[in-house]
Design a protein around this motif. Structure first.
Motif, PDB file in Angstrom:
ATOM      1  N   UNK A  33     -30.296  62.811  -1.735  1.00 36.60           N
ATOM      2  CA  UNK A  33     -31.028  61.848  -1.375  1.00 36.60           C
ATOM      3  C   UNK A  33     -31.442  62.179  -2.644  1.00 36.60           C
ATOM      4  N   UNK A  34     -32.028  63.296  -3.364  1.00 38.05           N
ATOM      5  CA  UNK A  34     -32.828  63.100  -4.303  1.00 38.05           C
ATOM      6  C   UNK A  34     -31.676  63.120  -5.739  1.00 38.05           C
ATOM      7  N   UNK A  35     -30.416  63.735  -5.728  1.00 37.40           N
ATOM      8  CA  UNK A  35     -29.226  64.257  -6.241  1.00 37.40           C
ATOM      9  C   UNK A  35     -29.757  65.644  -7.243  1.00 37.40           C
ATOM     10  N   UNK A  36     -28.716  66.306  -7.708  1.00 31.39           N
ATOM     11  CA  UNK A  36     -28.611  67.249  -8.043  1.00 31.39           C
ATOM     12  C   UNK A  36     -29.113  66.998  -9.448  1.00 31.39           C
ATOM     13  N   UNK A  37     -30.506  68.071 -10.052  1.00 33.39           N
ATOM     14  CA  UNK A  37     -30.435  68.295 -11.133  1.00 33.39           C
ATOM     15  C   UNK A  37     -29.756  68.406 -12.977  1.00 33.39           C
ATOM     16  N   UNK A  38     -28.971  67.744 -13.783  1.00 30.32           N
ATOM     17  CA  UNK A  38     -29.025  68.040 -14.543  1.00 30.32           C
ATOM     18  C   UNK A  38     -28.356  69.284 -14.953  1.00 30.32           C
ATOM     19  N   UNK A  39     -29.980  69.975 -14.797  1.00 31.31           N
ATOM     20  CA  UNK A  39     -30.113  71.268 -15.217  1.00 31.31           C
ATOM     21  C   UNK A  39     -29.172  72.858 -14.530  1.00 31.31           C
ATOM     22  N   UNK A  40     -29.300  72.226 -13.138  1.00 35.77           N
ATOM     23  CA  UNK A  40     -28.308  72.749 -12.587  1.00 35.77           C
ATOM     24  C   UNK A  40     -27.575  72.872 -12.586  1.00 35.77           C
ATOM     25  N   UNK A  41     -26.213  72.394 -12.909  1.00 38.39           N
ATOM     26  CA  UNK A  41     -25.247  71.841 -12.615  1.00 38.39           C
ATOM     27  C   UNK A  41     -24.217  73.086 -12.826  1.00 38.39           C
ATOM     28  N   UNK A  42     -24.916  74.065 -14.065  1.00 39.32           N
ATOM     29  CA  UNK A  42     -23.965  74.868 -14.661  1.00 39.32           C
ATOM     30  C   UNK A  42     -24.110  75.983 -13.513  1.00 39.32           C
ATOM     31  N   UNK A  43     -25.461  75.933 -12.958  1.00 39.28           N
ATOM     32  CA  UNK A  43     -25.760  77.268 -12.347  1.00 39.28           C
ATOM     33  C   UNK A  43     -24.653  76.316 -11.036  1.00 39.28           C
ATOM     34  N   UNK A  44     -24.579  75.938 -10.778  1.00 33.71           N
ATOM     35  CA  UNK A  44     -23.945  75.592  -9.250  1.00 33.71           C
ATOM     36  C   UNK A  44     -22.334  75.886  -9.418  1.00 33.71           C
ATOM     37  N   UNK A  45     -21.782  75.131 -10.537  1.00 39.26           N
ATOM     38  CA  UNK A  45     -20.848  75.546 -10.827  1.00 39.26           C
ATOM     39  C   UNK A  45     -20.223  77.291 -10.654  1.00 39.26           C
ATOM     40  N   UNK A  46     -21.001  77.509 -11.385  1.00 36.65           N
ATOM     41  CA  UNK A  46     -21.212  79.390 -11.096  1.00 36.65           C
ATOM     42  C   UNK A  46     -21.414  79.804  -9.599  1.00 36.65           C
ATOM     43  N   UNK A  47     -22.181  79.549  -9.189  1.00 30.85           N
ATOM     44  CA  UNK A  47     -21.879  80.227  -7.818  1.00 30.85           C
ATOM     45  C   UNK A  47     -20.449  79.314  -6.658  1.00 30.85           C
ATOM     46  N   UNK A  48     -20.349  78.063  -7.422  1.00 25.98           N
ATOM     47  CA  UNK A  48     -18.822  77.659  -6.182  1.00 25.98           C
ATOM     48  C   UNK A  48     -18.072  78.658  -6.887  1.00 25.98           C
ATOM     49  N   UNK A  49     -17.849  79.693  -7.694  1.00 27.08           N
ATOM     50  CA  UNK A  49     -17.023  80.317  -8.951  1.00 27.08           C
ATOM     51  C   UNK A  49     -17.095  82.085  -8.490  1.00 27.08           C
ATOM     52  N   UNK A  50     -17.873  82.440  -9.422  1.00 25.04           N
ATOM     53  CA  UNK A  50     -18.404  84.078  -9.237  1.00 25.04           C
ATOM     54  C   UNK A  50     -19.231  84.382  -8.258  1.00 25.04           C
ATOM     55  N   UNK A  51     -19.953  83.967  -7.915  1.00 25.78           N
ATOM     56  CA  UNK A  51     -20.952  84.612  -6.306  1.00 25.78           C
ATOM     57  C   UNK A  51     -19.505  84.244  -5.663  1.00 25.78           C
TER      58      UNK A  51
END
Length: 344
Positions: A61-79
């Motif tokens: 809908x509104x899109x994933x903020x660019x500033x959040x991309x690093x944290x999103x990838x961290x969640x997909x891997x380490x978390x």
């Protein structure tokens, strides 16, 4: 003059800070998922499923903020890996013994056969082998948790993961509604009914909801049988990692590397810790919540990278594969229980 070590030290806070916006966003989505789970009519959906739905809704809908991309990838891997490791604390070897040798045999044969059947049928009807592998893992082992754990070695697209999670959610929910009715129709004992739910339904929460409709004994056996299937996550992921290495050609990227899912060894270590009785009963609710929260954060991250247009482009064949795998595991598990007399 600035040294290399000074540059490295200066970069560390920046790297740590770069994951915070995305991590905060995924944690907020996970908390919202837990909140929605408490609402009437949504309790049958696990927070994991709700987290990926919320993440996908935000992204599309509104899109994933660019500033959040690093944290999103961290969640997909380490978390994600941390959540899978903690999952091991919910299972002890003595619990596995409660289903008995015949019950354990039913679980293992059903799991391996379902995985093999799903992969085979996926190849026959033209479903991408990575997506078929994820649907096979989610159906045969433990739903969304198995899908995202398997993807650490399968390395499929985010849309494939989301599609596989959708399949195990839909068909697992159908099992949760239909199996209590079927159990009465077949005249199963509470022990046999509980084993059937634990050996065939996709998600742990779905098993608990269905199994306890057959009474306390059925609920207990169903939960233990399901956790026994969860234990199979470790050898399955290791085997898939080895198979992925054998498939990869030497001249491909990463051709000489073995995708070793080290977190699986952490999972097995936690099973060992739980089996010693070192974890007090009073701590288990906190362990369960923390595990579910970490996995919900990982699935929120997955949702924030999933494009619904790409998901729709995959068509109906993967859904048909998920349906066939669902029917296969239901029928095979029931047939084995009736033929062997497992669980009485």
């Amino acid at each position: 003059m600035t040294t290399v070590s000074q540059i490295s030290t200066a970069d560390e806070p920046a790297k740590a800070g770069s994951i915070l916006p995305g991590l905060a966003l995924t944690c907020a989505i996970a908390l919202a998922a837990f909140g929605l789970h408490q609402l009437p009519g949504l309790g049958f959906l696990s927070p994991l499923i709700l987290a990926i739905v919320l993440g996908m809704a935000l992204h599309n809908t509104i899109g994933t903020p660019a500033a959040a991309l690093s944290g999103v990838k961290f969640g997909l891997r380490r978390v994600l890996r941390a959540g899978i490791v903690l999952l091991g604390l919910q299972l002890t070897l003595s619990q596995v013994g409660e289903v008995g040798w015949s019950g354990a045999a039913v679980i293992v044969v059903t799991l391996v056969s379902t995985f093999g059947f799903t992969k085979w049928l996926g190849r026959i009807i033209g479903v991408d082998h990575k997506l078929a592998e994820l649907i096979a893992a989610g159906t045969s082992i433990c739903g969304a948790s198995a899908v995202i754990a398997t993807n650490t070695v399968t390395r499929a697209r985010d849309e494939d993961v989301a599609y596989a999670v959708a399949c195990v959610t839909v068909f697992g929910s159908l099992s949760m509604v239909l199996l209590p009715l079927a159990g009465d129709a077949f005249g199963l004992t509470p022990q046999a009914y509980g084993l059937w739910t634990g050996a065939s339904i996709h998600e742990v929460a779905q098993v608990v909801a269905a199994a306890f409709q057959g009474g306390e004994a059925a609920g207990h056996i169903g939960t233990i049988a399901k956790l026994t299937r969860v234990l199979m996550l470790a050898p399955m992921v290791l085997a898939l990692g080895y198979a992925a290495t054998r498939r990869r050609k030497p001249d491909q990227a990463g051709g000489g590397s073995v995708p070793v899912p080290w977190f699986v060894f952490g999972f097995m270590a936690m099973v060992g810790v739980a089996s010693t009785g070192m974890v007090p009963d009073a701590a288990m609710p906190g362990v369960v919540f923390t595990t579910q929260f970490l996995l919900a954060v990982a699935l929120a991250s997955m949702g924030l990278e999933t494009d619904l247009r790409k998901l729709a482009a995959k068509g109906l064949r993967p859904a048909l594969l998920g349906a066939a795998a669902w029917l296969f595991i239901l029928v095979l598990a029931l047939a084995l229980i009736l033929l062997t007399g497992a669980a009485g």
